[in-house]
Design a protein around this motif. Sequence first.
Motif, PDB file in Angstrom:
ATOM      1  N   ALA A   1       0.838  -1.209   0.000  1.00 29.10           N
ATOM      2  CA  ALA A   1       0.000   0.000   0.000  1.00 29.10           C
ATOM      3  C   ALA A   1       0.872   1.259   0.000  1.00 29.10           C
ATOM      4  O   ALA A   1       1.897   1.322   0.692  1.00 29.10           O
ATOM      5  N   LYS A   2       0.444   2.263  -0.788  1.00 26.44           N
ATOM      6  CA  LYS A   2       1.137   3.556  -0.809  1.00 26.44           C
ATOM      7  C   LYS A   2       0.761   4.354   0.442  1.00 26.44           C
ATOM      8  O   LYS A   2      -0.397   4.382   0.848  1.00 26.44           O
ATOM      9  N   LEU A   3       1.745   5.013   1.034  1.00 24.73           N
ATOM     10  CA  LEU A   3       1.483   5.777   2.259  1.00 24.73           C
ATOM     11  C   LEU A   3       0.658   7.023   1.959  1.00 24.73           C
ATOM     12  O   LEU A   3      -0.152   7.449   2.784  1.00 24.73           O
ATOM     13  N   GLY A   4       0.865   7.629   0.777  1.00 26.34           N
ATOM     14  CA  GLY A   4       0.086   8.803   0.371  1.00 26.34           C
ATOM     15  C   GLY A   4       0.112   9.878   1.436  1.00 26.34           C
ATOM     16  O   GLY A   4       1.174  10.204   1.980  1.00 26.34           O
ATOM     17  N   HIS A   5      -1.054  10.407   1.777  1.00 28.18           N
ATOM     18  CA  HIS A   5      -1.123  11.461   2.790  1.00 28.18           C
ATOM     19  C   HIS A   5      -1.629  10.930   4.131  1.00 28.18           C
ATOM     20  O   HIS A   5      -2.169  11.681   4.939  1.00 28.18           O
ATOM     21  N   ALA A   6      -1.480   9.618   4.347  1.00 26.60           N
ATOM     22  CA  ALA A   6      -1.976   9.022   5.592  1.00 26.60           C
ATOM     23  C   ALA A   6      -1.307   9.686   6.806  1.00 26.60           C
ATOM     24  O   ALA A   6      -0.138  10.064   6.758  1.00 26.60           O
ATOM     25  N   GLN A   7      -2.056   9.819   7.875  1.00 25.05           N
ATOM     26  CA  GLN A   7      -1.559  10.418   9.113  1.00 25.05           C
ATOM     27  C   GLN A   7      -0.913   9.382  10.030  1.00 25.05           C
ATOM     28  O   GLN A   7      -0.056   9.702  10.829  1.00 25.05           O
ATOM     29  N   GLU A   8      -1.388   8.106   9.918  1.00 25.91           N
ATOM     30  CA  GLU A   8      -0.947   7.118  10.907  1.00 25.91           C
ATOM     31  C   GLU A   8      -0.772   5.742  10.265  1.00 25.91           C
ATOM     32  O   GLU A   8      -1.683   5.233   9.614  1.00 25.91           O
ATOM     33  N   LEU A   9       0.393   5.162  10.470  1.00 31.95           N
ATOM     34  CA  LEU A   9       0.658   3.773  10.058  1.00 31.95           C
ATOM     35  C   LEU A   9       0.726   2.925  11.322  1.00 31.95           C
ATOM     36  O   LEU A   9       1.476   3.249  12.246  1.00 31.95           O
ATOM     37  N   ALA A  10      -0.050   1.845  11.363  1.00 30.15           N
ATOM     38  CA  ALA A  10       0.001   0.920  12.499  1.00 30.15           C
ATOM     39  C   ALA A  10       0.627  -0.384  12.048  1.00 30.15           C
ATOM     40  O   ALA A  10       0.313  -0.892  10.970  1.00 30.15           O
ATOM     41  N   ILE A  11       1.530  -0.922  12.861  1.00 28.17           N
ATOM     42  CA  ILE A  11       2.187  -2.208  12.581  1.00 28.17           C
ATOM     43  C   ILE A  11       1.946  -3.120  13.778  1.00 28.17           C
ATOM     44  O   ILE A  11       2.229  -2.738  14.919  1.00 28.17           O
ATOM     45  N   PHE A  12       1.397  -4.299  13.502  1.00 26.85           N
ATOM     46  CA  PHE A  12       1.005  -5.190  14.613  1.00 26.85           C
ATOM     47  C   PHE A  12       0.958  -6.652  14.143  1.00 26.85           C
ATOM     48  O   PHE A  12       0.946  -6.907  12.939  1.00 26.85           O
ATOM     49  N   PRO A  13       0.892  -7.606  15.082  1.00 28.46           N
ATOM     50  CA  PRO A  13       0.737  -9.008  14.716  1.00 28.46           C
ATOM     51  C   PRO A  13      -0.703  -9.266  14.240  1.00 28.46           C
ATOM     52  O   PRO A  13      -1.577  -8.439  14.478  1.00 28.46           O
ATOM     53  N   PRO A  14      -0.922 -10.426  13.583  1.00 26.67           N
ATOM     54  CA  PRO A  14      -2.298 -10.825  13.280  1.00 26.67           C
ATOM     55  C   PRO A  14      -3.151 -10.713  14.545  1.00 26.67           C
ATOM     56  O   PRO A  14      -2.690 -11.065  15.641  1.00 26.67           O
ATOM     57  N   VAL A  15      -4.381 -10.235  14.391  1.00 25.36           N
ATOM     58  CA  VAL A  15      -5.218  -9.965  15.564  1.00 25.36           C
ATOM     59  C   VAL A  15      -5.705 -11.268  16.193  1.00 25.36           C
ATOM     60  O   VAL A  15      -5.843 -12.297  15.510  1.00 25.36           O
ATOM     61  N   THR A  16      -5.962 -11.250  17.499  1.00 19.05           N
ATOM     62  CA  THR A  16      -6.357 -12.463  18.222  1.00 19.05           C
ATOM     63  C   THR A  16      -7.472 -12.163  19.233  1.00 19.05           C
ATOM     64  O   THR A  16      -7.554 -12.811  20.277  1.00 19.05           O
ATOM     65  N   GLY A  17      -8.344 -11.205  18.899  1.00 23.15           N
ATOM     66  CA  GLY A  17      -9.454 -10.912  19.807  1.00 23.15           C
ATOM     67  C   GLY A  17     -10.580 -11.929  19.686  1.00 23.15           C
ATOM     68  O   GLY A  17     -10.451 -12.950  19.032  1.00 23.15           O
ATOM     69  N   GLY A  18     -11.679 -11.581  20.332  1.00 27.69           N
ATOM     70  CA  GLY A  18     -12.881 -12.419  20.255  1.00 27.69           C
ATOM     71  C   GLY A  18     -12.900 -13.479  21.311  1.00 27.69           C
ATOM     72  O   GLY A  18     -11.952 -13.647  22.072  1.00 27.69           O
TER      73      GLY A  18
END
Lengths: 81, 81, 153, 153
Positions: free
Chosen positions: A64-81
């Motif tokens: 994905a292109k960063l473009g004018h994004a304000q925030e990039l989040a980096i995290f592991p695959p989610v494990t909620g629920g």
Amino acid sequence: MKIVYFAWVREQIGCDAETAPDGVSTVAEMLVMLRARGGGHAAALADESRLRFALDQLMVKSDAKLGHAQELAIFPPVTGG
Amino acid sequence: MKIVYFAWVREQIGCDAETAPDGVSTVAEMLVMLRARGGGHAAALADESRLRFALDQLMVKSDAKLGHAQELAIFPPVTGG
Amino acid sequence: MIEARVQTARFDAGAAMDALAGTGAGAVASFIGIVRADGDIAYPDRRVTALELEQYPAMTEAALRGLAQTATARFALSGAIVIHRIGRLEAGEPIVLAAAAAPHRAHALDACAFLIDRLKTGAPFWKKQHFADGSAKWVEAKDSDEARAAGWQ
Amino acid sequence: MIEARVQTARFDAGAAMDALAGTGAGAVASFIGIVRADGDIAYPDRRVTALELEQYPAMTEAALRGLAQTATARFALSGAIVIHRIGRLEAGEPIVLAAAAAPHRAHALDACAFLIDRLKTGAPFWKKQHFADGSAKWVEAKDSDEARAAGWQ
């Protein structure tokens, strides 16, 4: 742009949020830049297959292109629920 | 043996429960005997495909033998839930 | 833990789910059926004001208990609760609760669907609809319900 | 009616189901996920005493709301509620509630499964397990969860 980390990515890097370097065009390029810092960054971000990304709170792939994004989040695959 | 009726079968026959005639060996034969009484019995029991049966509180088909069962129930397909 | 009840009073769905959550489960799934004012698709212009639920008293609790036991064995449940109301129920009132607890979600969700699908074709209850115009009519069994229940063979 | 919440406090599942029952529905289905003491299949000999639930605060409520909206459109729901807890949760405590109301049972049951399957792979929460021996470990995402979520395409 701000970068935020979660779960073990946050723990390994030892940081919740930081300012992104300028002049980077995609998520994948940002990973290369961040890994070059060594230490926790290099360890946490080594294996892209174990990471997920969101730009301005929307899930994206690493090309994905960063473009004018304000925030990039980096995290592991989610494990909620 | 006691016969019990429910829902519109009960309403059409105009009776909750009655004593079964003796000398009948299957549910289907019992239907023939009961229809012969005419009136509400004949109307309610005319179409076997609209009826369901239980012998001593277990669902059975109309070819089931009455055996030593204490109670035959005749009712429409169930509609609970 | 198995609970099977037939009653006229309202049931407490929250208490049932709390009880199931206490069985050591990782997942609790539940289903509640409610009296709909637009109940009978055969009579779309007649509003349903109430349902009258008739049962075969000697058979119902045993049928519900048997159903809960079958589900418990089939889906390795830690608990199952089935409660069915009888008598006159106004539009908007709850009719039935079916709930299941299991270690993982797939079994809890499947067991819950199994319980309500099988109840609809196997437990001796009958619904009579009372319409706003004063008329009344027994609900007809649906082929689609038979098909769903048969799908669990 | 759509409700999407992230909170540390326990939720009231009974109140959620009552609210959904009041939407004119004929069917309400719900799912509750609970902290299991035997949580991690990779470590069967380590008892889990608690989970720590981390979230991405700027994203979670919007993700849950989007999920509820998607389910509402897809299954023609009259209501959907998703509540996810965060913070430290002891074994036996409820983590998540997903509930759906629809005119008929098939849509309510399917929507409930859809909500929890999609939440598990699409909402930004992470679980850290705390074991009885004092050790701790982040839960690994399961391929089977990805497969279930993908099954709803």
